[in-house]
Design an enzyme around this catalytic site. Structure first.
Site, PDB file in Angstrom:
ATOM      1  CG  HIS A   1       7.555-116.016 -31.561  1.00 14.30           C
ATOM      2  ND1 HIS A   1       7.740-114.928 -32.388  1.00 14.30           N
ATOM      3  CD2 HIS A   1       7.225-117.042 -32.374  1.00 14.30           C
ATOM      4  CE1 HIS A   1       7.521-115.273 -33.642  1.00 14.30           C
ATOM      5  NE2 HIS A   1       7.209-116.560 -33.663  1.00 14.30           N
TER       6      HIS A   1
ATOM      7  NE  ARG B   1      21.487-128.646 -43.386  1.00 17.70           N
ATOM      8  CZ  ARG B   1      22.465-127.794 -43.666  1.00 17.70           C
ATOM      9  NH1 ARG B   1      22.170-126.594 -44.138  1.00 17.70           N
ATOM     10  NH2 ARG B   1      23.722-128.129 -43.474  1.00 17.70           N
TER      11      ARG B   1
ATOM     12  NE  ARG C   1      18.699-133.303 -45.436  1.00 18.89           N
ATOM     13  CZ  ARG C   1      19.353-132.901 -44.342  1.00 18.89           C
ATOM     14  NH1 ARG C   1      20.592-133.315 -44.126  1.00 18.89           N
ATOM     15  NH2 ARG C   1      18.799-132.061 -43.489  1.00 18.89           N
TER      16      ARG C   1
ATOM     17  CD  GLU D   1      22.764-139.113 -43.725  1.00 18.89           C
ATOM     18  OE1 GLU D   1      23.244-138.158 -43.112  1.00 18.89           O
ATOM     19  OE2 GLU D   1      21.626-139.090 -44.235  1.00 18.89           O
TER      20      GLU D   1
ATOM     21  N   GLY E   1      27.380-137.476 -46.092  1.00 17.44           N
ATOM     22  CA  GLY E   1      27.030-136.696 -44.904  1.00 17.44           C
ATOM     23  C   GLY E   1      28.076-136.978 -43.844  1.00 17.44           C
ATOM     24  CB  SER E   2      31.438-135.509 -43.270  1.00 19.70           C
ATOM     25  OG  SER E   2      31.060-134.173 -43.031  1.00 19.70           O
ATOM     26  CG  ASN E   3      28.145-133.265 -39.479  1.00 16.51           C
ATOM     27  OD1 ASN E   3      29.338-133.038 -39.516  1.00 16.51           O
ATOM     28  ND2 ASN E   3      27.241-132.321 -39.643  1.00 16.51           N
ATOM     29  CG  ASP E   4      24.060-138.575 -39.292  1.00 15.44           C
ATOM     30  OD1 ASP E   4      24.179-138.564 -38.060  1.00 15.44           O
ATOM     31  OD2 ASP E   4      23.052-138.155 -39.874  1.00 15.44           O
TER      32      ASP E   4
ATOM     33  CB  CYS F   1      26.245-131.989 -48.396  1.00 17.25           C
ATOM     34  SG  CYS F   1      25.340-133.431 -47.798  1.00 17.25           S
TER      35      CYS F   1
END
Length: 811
Positions: free
Chosen positions: A408, A510, A558, A659, A680-683, A734
């Site tokens: 943990h 987020r 979001r 995205e 959403g540039s990643n997706d 973002c």
């Protein structure tokens, strides 16, 4: 056999027959060893219902009892139906097959009355709602064929708990579509057990396999009860490059009743390795196979069976995606390596990178922490659990006597970005209360005194050099930009550190951290126990903390975008989430919100937004919908907002994450339901280029395979900006790209984007870069007007911008 399938006979294609769990086990069994066993298929369950006449009888009971939807009616129906299932004998042909299968399993492992685990396995079509049963039972240490039959029927009957009946009625799902298979596996008599990571969980180094092991069951490792042995294997050479053998005074074992308990280990085992070298290497080979199959790093539970000989004694129990480093680029702790080294007084397992300086506070109990710990202190304790999280947030670093990299303390430290050393053994007795120490979480050491200055240590720890406030104000005055610079944020408590940075608002808040850390329980689970107010209040509290800190600057919240595998990690999550092969492209974003299975939970998020805006007076809160795929989805999403009293106006903007390429194709249609779009540039890169962003194989071949600067991705962004502006809609971004690539920032500014949202450590340089690009564009346009030589044709403007930013490139 008609009703029984052995694990090596099934695979991922057999979900309807063997259920999700059974099919996944069968798939894993094709590559590595799993505990031998079989599946009592859904066909067996249907045969049982038909031969006994229970199918019609169950329908009669449901009609008799359930009419008004009252809780006591579901209780009565459940009691009758479960009693019918559990008391009815199996059809003779099914019973014969089950007896034969259990006998054969005993022969395979070489023992009569072999102890087994009897587990439920829901079918694919049943998963989204059968999980509502709240059972998903596992019965351990079951011996004898008659007992296997008894517990198999209990698994079947768990489909008719009151909660399962209630939810299926509310969701409009026929009860007869609920099917269940039953997995029966040899219960591993664990001599040793533990976990395997196919990367280094501290540094993200994917060239290594890290194995933690201890005597007895794996709970001892996972729960931090013992400090495990640690073995690091190089993937290419399959050689053990590091080993740490820890004193292990206790083991977690299972008694005859199947209950878990701790026992003292004999002296000869305390300092003995829990795994032999050949076992370590063989387990590493299995782990590498699984990582290659799944295409991303994995977190594996394993056990070594005391009843069997090597190598047949090594079993994989569970495989999960690794969730911390798989979502970010590897980042070796260079700053830690460059730090000067003082006198080392404590050495343990490096669990979370970074350097911190502070006063040690020895806290053996929560009362000690409450009484002694102040912000910036080093928390020194035996081990942590979820109750310690509020105090962990105060600490500049954490040092524990016990636990490994999966404990943990290690996991939470990495999530919070706090340096941590775990499994140090004697930290609570060696370190002195109130004395100053330097903790190096990358090397796993604690040094005497302030080896580095506190401000230097903080820069290493959080990656943000926080300038004095007067300099920040000067930057505001000296570097104005027409393009807004927003900031991305995950942990609400971090806003106190970042609120004076020169950002124009939060472009992406987020809420997943609020859900996982502040709430910790699946929203559907909270609804099922009547505790939905906890979700609403905690979420509203987290959002309000950020919105009030930066008021009147906007906060774009979001809505939740956990994937199904991440939702399953919340308390109660396994009861409500399906197991998807590719969660990245599965039940996420708006498709989740509008589904009958999840709509009630999403309404809790809407209630939290309304509470923060209206009850707390924070009208600077806006919202954003993630992973919007279709226009009809957007329409249903918009109706949900209005039904909860959230209407778009000048103070309440609703954005969509852009995205999925469908938004770039149909901006005009989507604009009816949204005030703005945030790229959403990643997706978007993943879906435009067809590259799985969680799989780095192609990227190792050539980094350009996943690069936001590739022309097709830039084309989609450019088209989105231009067409959205024609509809009077704003466009932001973002994703990670602008935080990494200055060229991308210039492209976006030249393309006319309205705002750029970056990580906190990139806010300062992004604002300066945006200002410089805007000045450059102004100069170019003035020159063009002056010379009357340059007036770009609109159709070629995209390529003109590419040339200006990137030079001559191939299209």
């Amino acid at each position: 056999m008609r009703f029984i399938k052995w694990l090596d006979e099934i695979g991922k294609k057999d979900i309807l027959l063997a259920g999700g769990k059974g099919a996944n086990l069968g798939e894993v069994a094709k590559m590595v060893q799993v505990p031998p066993g079989f599946v009592i298929t859904t066909e067996a369950y249907l045969h049982f219902l038909n031969v006994t006449g229970l199918k019609d009888r169950i329908n009669e009971v449901l009609k008799e009892f359930i009419s008004k939807g009252e809780p006591d009616e579901y209780e009565k129906a459940s009691t009758v139906i479960r009693g019918l299932i559990e008391s009815s004998p199996l059809p003779s042909d099914l019973e014969k097959e089950l007896l034969e299968a259990y006998k054969k399993l005993g022969e395979i492992v070489g023992m009569a009355n072999v102890p087994v685990a009897v587990r439920s396995s829901a079918t694919a079509e049943d998963i989204p709602e059968a999980s509502f049963a709240g059972q998903q039972d596992t019965y351990l240490n079951v011996k004898g064929a008659e007992n296997v039959i008894y517990y198999a029927k209990k698994v079947w009957s768990s489909l008719y708990t009151p909660r399962a009946l209630y939810y299926r009625d509310k969701m409009g799902i026929p009860h007869e579509k609920s099917l269940m298979a039953v997995v029966v596996q040899k219960l591993v008599n664990a001599r040793s057990a533990g976990v395997i990571f196919t990367l280094d969980p501290t540094t993200g180094d994917r060239s290594k396999v890290v194995i933690e092991a201890s005597w007895g069951l794996g709970e001892g490792v996972v729960k931090g009860i013992v400090t495990p042995d640690e073995f690091v294997v190089d993937k290419s050479s399959l050689k053990i490059v590091e080993r740490r053998i820890s004193p292990k005074k206790v083991a977690v074992v299972r008694d005859e009743a199947g209950l878990v308990k701790e026992v003292q280990l004999p002296p000869e085992k305390v300092n003995a390795p829990a795994l032999s070298d050949e076992e370590v290497v063989e387990l590493a080979k299995m782990a590498i196979k699984l990582e290659e199959y799944y295409g991303h790093p994995v977190d594996i539970e394993f056990a070594v069976d005391a009843d069997m000989e090597y190598p047949r004694n090594l079993f994989i129990l569970q495989v999960r995606p690794e969730t911390v480093w798989s979502r970010k680029a590897e980042r070796p702790a260079k700053a830690a390596e460059e730090a000067p080294v003082g006198t080392v007084v404590v050495k343990g397992i490096p669990a979370s990178p970074g350097i911190a300086v502070g006063q040690a506070k020895i806290c053996l109990t929560l009362e000690d922490a409450k009484r002694k710990l102040k912000k910036g202190d080093i928390l020194v304790t035996k081990m942590t659990d979820p109750d310690w999280v509020p105090y962990m947030r105060l600490a500049s670093a954490i040092v524990t006597d016990e636990g490994g990299r999966t404990s943990h303390a290690a996991i939470v430290s990495r999530e919070l970005g706090i340096p941590a050393v775990v499994g140090a053994g004697n930290a609570t007795s060696v370190l002195k209360d109130g004395e100053t120490y330097t903790v190096d979480g990358s090397k796993g050491i604690v040094m005497v005194g302030a080896v580095v200055k506190k401000e230097e240590a903080k820069a290493v720890e959080v990656g943000v050099a926080a300038p004095p406030k007067e300099i920040i104000l000067h930057i505001y005055r000296a570097v104005p930009t027409a393009t807004k610079v927003y900031m991305n944020l995950g942990e609400p408590d971090k806003i106190d550190e970042y609120k004076d940075l020169p950002f124009d608002g939060i472009g992406l808040m987020r809420i997943e951290f609020v859900i996982s850390s502040w709430v910790g329980q699946h929203p559907l689970y909270l609804l099922s126990i009547g505790q939905e107010h906890k979700f609403v209040n905690k979420m509203a509290e987290g959002i309000a903390k950020v919105a009030s800190a930066i008021y009147p600057r906007p906060v774009v919240v979001r809505f939740s975008d956990f994937k199904t595998n991440e939702y399953r990690g919340l308390e109660g999550g396994e009861k409500f989430e399906p197991e998807e092969r590719n969660p990245m492209l599965g039940w996420r974003g708006v498709s989740r919100y509008i589904s009958p299975q999840y709509e009630r939970a999403f309404r809790l998020e809407l209630k939290a937004i309304k509470k923060a805006r209206e009850e707390m007076g924070l009208n600077n809160i806006w919202v954003m919908a993630p992973f919007v795929r279709t226009v009809w989805e957007a329409e249903k999403f918009a109706k949900l907002l209005e039904e909860e009293g959230l209407y778009r106006d000048r103070d309440f903007k609703v954005w969509a994450m852009a995205e999925v390429p469908s938004i770039a194709f149909m901006v005009e249609e989507f604009s009816e339901y949204f005030d703005g779009f945030s790229i959403g540039s990643n997706d978007l890169t993943q879906l435009v280029l067809g590259v799985d962003r969680d799989n780095d194989f192609l990227v190792r071949i050539n980094p350009k395979y996943f690069d936001e600067r590739e022309a097709p991705v830039l084309r989609a962004i450019y088209e989105l900006i231009k067409r959205a502006h024609k509809m009077g809609r704003t466009v932001s971004i973002c994703g990670q790209g602008p935080s990494v690539y200055p060229q991308l920032v210039e492209f976006l500014v030249r393309g006319g984007i309205d705002s750029i949202s970056v990580n906190p450590d990139a806010v300062l340089q992004t604002r300066v870069l945006v200002a410089s690009v805007e000045l450059k564009v102004l100069r170019e346009r003035l020159d063009a007007i002056y010379n009357a030589l340059y007036k770009p044709d609109e159709s070629s403007e995209f390529y003109d911008i590419l040339k200006k930013v990137f030079g001559q490139v191939r299209y």
